[in-house]
Design a protein around this motif. Structure first.
Motif, PDB file in Angstrom:
ATOM      1  N   ASN A  86      -2.627 -14.493  40.465  1.00 24.67           N
ATOM      2  CA  ASN A  86      -2.669 -15.954  40.559  1.00 24.67           C
ATOM      3  C   ASN A  86      -1.554 -16.511  41.439  1.00 24.67           C
ATOM      4  O   ASN A  86      -0.931 -17.513  41.109  1.00 24.67           O
ATOM      5  CB  ASN A  86      -2.574 -16.550  39.153  1.00 24.67           C
ATOM      6  CG  ASN A  86      -3.639 -16.025  38.225  1.00 24.67           C
ATOM      7  OD1 ASN A  86      -4.802 -15.931  38.597  1.00 24.67           O
ATOM      8  ND2 ASN A  86      -3.245 -15.662  37.015  1.00 24.67           N
ATOM      9  N   ALA A 108     -10.754 -15.588  41.756  1.00 32.07           N
ATOM     10  CA  ALA A 108     -11.343 -16.634  40.915  1.00 32.07           C
ATOM     11  C   ALA A 108     -11.905 -17.769  41.757  1.00 32.07           C
ATOM     12  O   ALA A 108     -11.258 -18.251  42.690  1.00 32.07           O
ATOM     13  CB  ALA A 108     -10.304 -17.183  39.939  1.00 32.07           C
ATOM     14  N   SER A 130      -6.010 -18.398  43.180  1.00 36.51           N
ATOM     15  CA  SER A 130      -6.525 -17.039  43.351  1.00 36.51           C
ATOM     16  C   SER A 130      -5.793 -16.303  44.478  1.00 36.51           C
ATOM     17  O   SER A 130      -5.727 -16.782  45.612  1.00 36.51           O
ATOM     18  CB  SER A 130      -8.029 -17.089  43.651  1.00 36.51           C
ATOM     19  OG  SER A 130      -8.595 -15.799  43.679  1.00 36.51           O
ATOM     20  N   GLY A 148     -13.411 -18.562  37.292  1.00 38.42           N
ATOM     21  CA  GLY A 148     -12.197 -18.358  36.518  1.00 38.42           C
ATOM     22  C   GLY A 148     -11.404 -19.642  36.303  1.00 38.42           C
ATOM     23  O   GLY A 148     -10.291 -19.597  35.792  1.00 38.42           O
ATOM     24  N   TYR A 149     -11.999 -20.777  36.689  1.00 38.19           N
ATOM     25  CA  TYR A 149     -11.265 -22.050  36.635  1.00 38.19           C
ATOM     26  C   TYR A 149     -12.263 -23.174  36.362  1.00 38.19           C
ATOM     27  O   TYR A 149     -12.889 -23.680  37.298  1.00 38.19           O
ATOM     28  CB  TYR A 149     -10.598 -22.264  37.987  1.00 38.19           C
ATOM     29  CG  TYR A 149      -9.672 -23.466  38.130  1.00 38.19           C
ATOM     30  CD1 TYR A 149      -8.881 -23.911  37.072  1.00 38.19           C
ATOM     31  CD2 TYR A 149      -9.581 -24.149  39.339  1.00 38.19           C
ATOM     32  CE1 TYR A 149      -8.041 -24.990  37.225  1.00 38.19           C
ATOM     33  CE2 TYR A 149      -8.721 -25.224  39.507  1.00 38.19           C
ATOM     34  CZ  TYR A 149      -7.962 -25.641  38.444  1.00 38.19           C
ATOM     35  OH  TYR A 149      -7.110 -26.711  38.588  1.00 38.19           O
ATOM     36  N   THR A 181      -7.373 -15.552  37.323  1.00 40.31           N
ATOM     37  CA  THR A 181      -8.196 -14.381  37.656  1.00 40.31           C
ATOM     38  C   THR A 181      -8.353 -13.486  36.433  1.00 40.31           C
ATOM     39  O   THR A 181      -9.282 -12.678  36.369  1.00 40.31           O
ATOM     40  CB  THR A 181      -7.597 -13.586  38.830  1.00 40.31           C
ATOM     41  OG1 THR A 181      -6.272 -13.155  38.507  1.00 40.31           O
ATOM     42  CG2 THR A 181      -7.548 -14.431  40.101  1.00 40.31           C
ATOM     43  N   ALA A 184     -11.608 -14.480  35.289  1.00 40.79           N
ATOM     44  CA  ALA A 184     -12.687 -14.079  36.190  1.00 40.79           C
ATOM     45  C   ALA A 184     -13.035 -12.595  36.054  1.00 40.79           C
ATOM     46  O   ALA A 184     -14.204 -12.209  36.143  1.00 40.79           O
ATOM     47  CB  ALA A 184     -12.300 -14.398  37.638  1.00 40.79           C
TER      48      ALA A 184
END
Length: 333
Positions: A86, A108, A130, A148-149, A181, A184
């Motif tokens: 991240n 992500a 990401s 992922g978000y 992530t 994700a």
């Protein structure tokens, strides 16, 4: 495998095995050495897919990657899914162990608009945090991206047996929203489980359930399906909601966002046709040739897409060029 709850995950019928890496009373992890011992427990439990949402900020190929690639090379059915990190859009920020060769590194994207906050652009955009690649030795990472978000997932209500989705009388929920992530990577791991189920239950090549067509896919085949069906995202949206370009195969999104409906034939759902070659041995300087007929008679209008994936022997720690087997794929008309 019951499904009375609000959220059932990507592969709700899958069996799970856990390894606890947490330090009691501390928000940190205790990663054992060698790290492969984590995955040996899964192998002994019959696992074929492992989701690893942890890492550190080293971008080069180190001893851990050497051990992990060797472990996957010796266990060719095991696919390990790693969160890319991240650290944002600066180059060479994908962190260890997502820099290994044989796992799959996941960035992500934003989620659908019902799971975003005001100002976010939606599922066709990379998340601002990401991590970008490539690796220190120039390999493309992340391999793919997935939502992922934000992701709504399991929290905990340890006093409850069974479903704990809905808030109790005190307003304590068994679900939570989170981003990263690390959220994700499990999306990709669950999708990989569905791909494995698809092949094991004989859905290939017809798109229907024919048990006589059952096959045991290698991790390379599962990874190839994830990559081959991935679709490009539009751009990266930053934390201040500004947007910068991103395109397929760049250091931000890799092969793109995973999507199963674009990946495998499924009767009544798509018109995709596919051909897979799995566990094919090849020796130095060997060339293999395959002929493919593109048949559009049933209305299929998808372009031809071909993906080559192999499980590589481990490279040397601190390698400048870490691939051992450098294979090439050519398409001619």
């Amino acid at each position: 495998s019951e499904s009375a709850g609000e959220v059932d995950g990507i592969a709700p019928g899958a069996k799970l095995s856990f390894v606890d890496l947490g330090r009691s009373g501390q928000p940190t992890l205790d990663i054992p050495f060698p790290p492969t011992s984590i995955y040996q427990h899964g192998i002994e439990a019959g696992s074929k897919i492992h989701s690893s949402s942890w890492g550190i900020g080293y971008n080069n190929y180190r001893g851990g990657e050497y051990l992990l690639d060797g472990f996957m090379f010796n266990n060719p059915d095991l696919l390990i899914v790693f969160a890319a990190g991240n650290s944002g859009d600066a180059a060479n920020e994908v962190g260890s162990p997502a820099t290994c060769k044989n796992g799959i590194s996941v960035g992500a994207s934003q989620n659908g608009l019902s799971h975003t906050k005001m100002g976010m652009a939606g599922e066709d955009y990379l998340a601002w945090f990401s991590s970008a690649g490539p690796t220190h030795d120039g390999r493309m990472k992340p391999d793919v991206v997935a939502p992922g978000y934000f992701i709504r997932s399991a929290e905990a209500r340890p006093d409850v047996v069974g479903e704990c989705d809905a808030p109790n009388q005190d307003g304590i929920d068994g679900l939570m929203y989170n981003a990263g992530t690390s959220m994700a990577a499990p999306v990709v791991a669950g999708t990989a489980a569905l791909i494995r189920q698809y092949f094991e239950e004989g859905w290939y090549p017809s798109g229907g359930h024919v048990q006589a067509d059952s096959l045991n896919p290698s991790s390379s085949l599962v990874k190839a399906v994830l990559i081959n069906g991935a679709q490009p995202l539009i751009a990266r949206q930053h934390e201040n909601f500004s947007v910068s370009p991103s395109e397929e195969y760049d250091v931000h999104q890799g092969f793109g966002a995973i999507t199963l409906i674009q990946s495998l034939p499924l009767a009544g759902k798509n018109l995709i046709q596919s051909q897979v070659i799995d566990r094919k041995p090849i020796v130095n300087a060997q060339e293999d040739e395959y002929s493919v007929t593109i048949d559009k008679s049933n209305g299929c209008d998808e372009p031809l897409s071909a993906t080559l994936v192999w499980t590589d022997p481990p490279g040397a720690p601190s390698c400048a060029l870490c691939l051992i087997n450098d294979l090439d794929l050519y398409i001619t008309d």
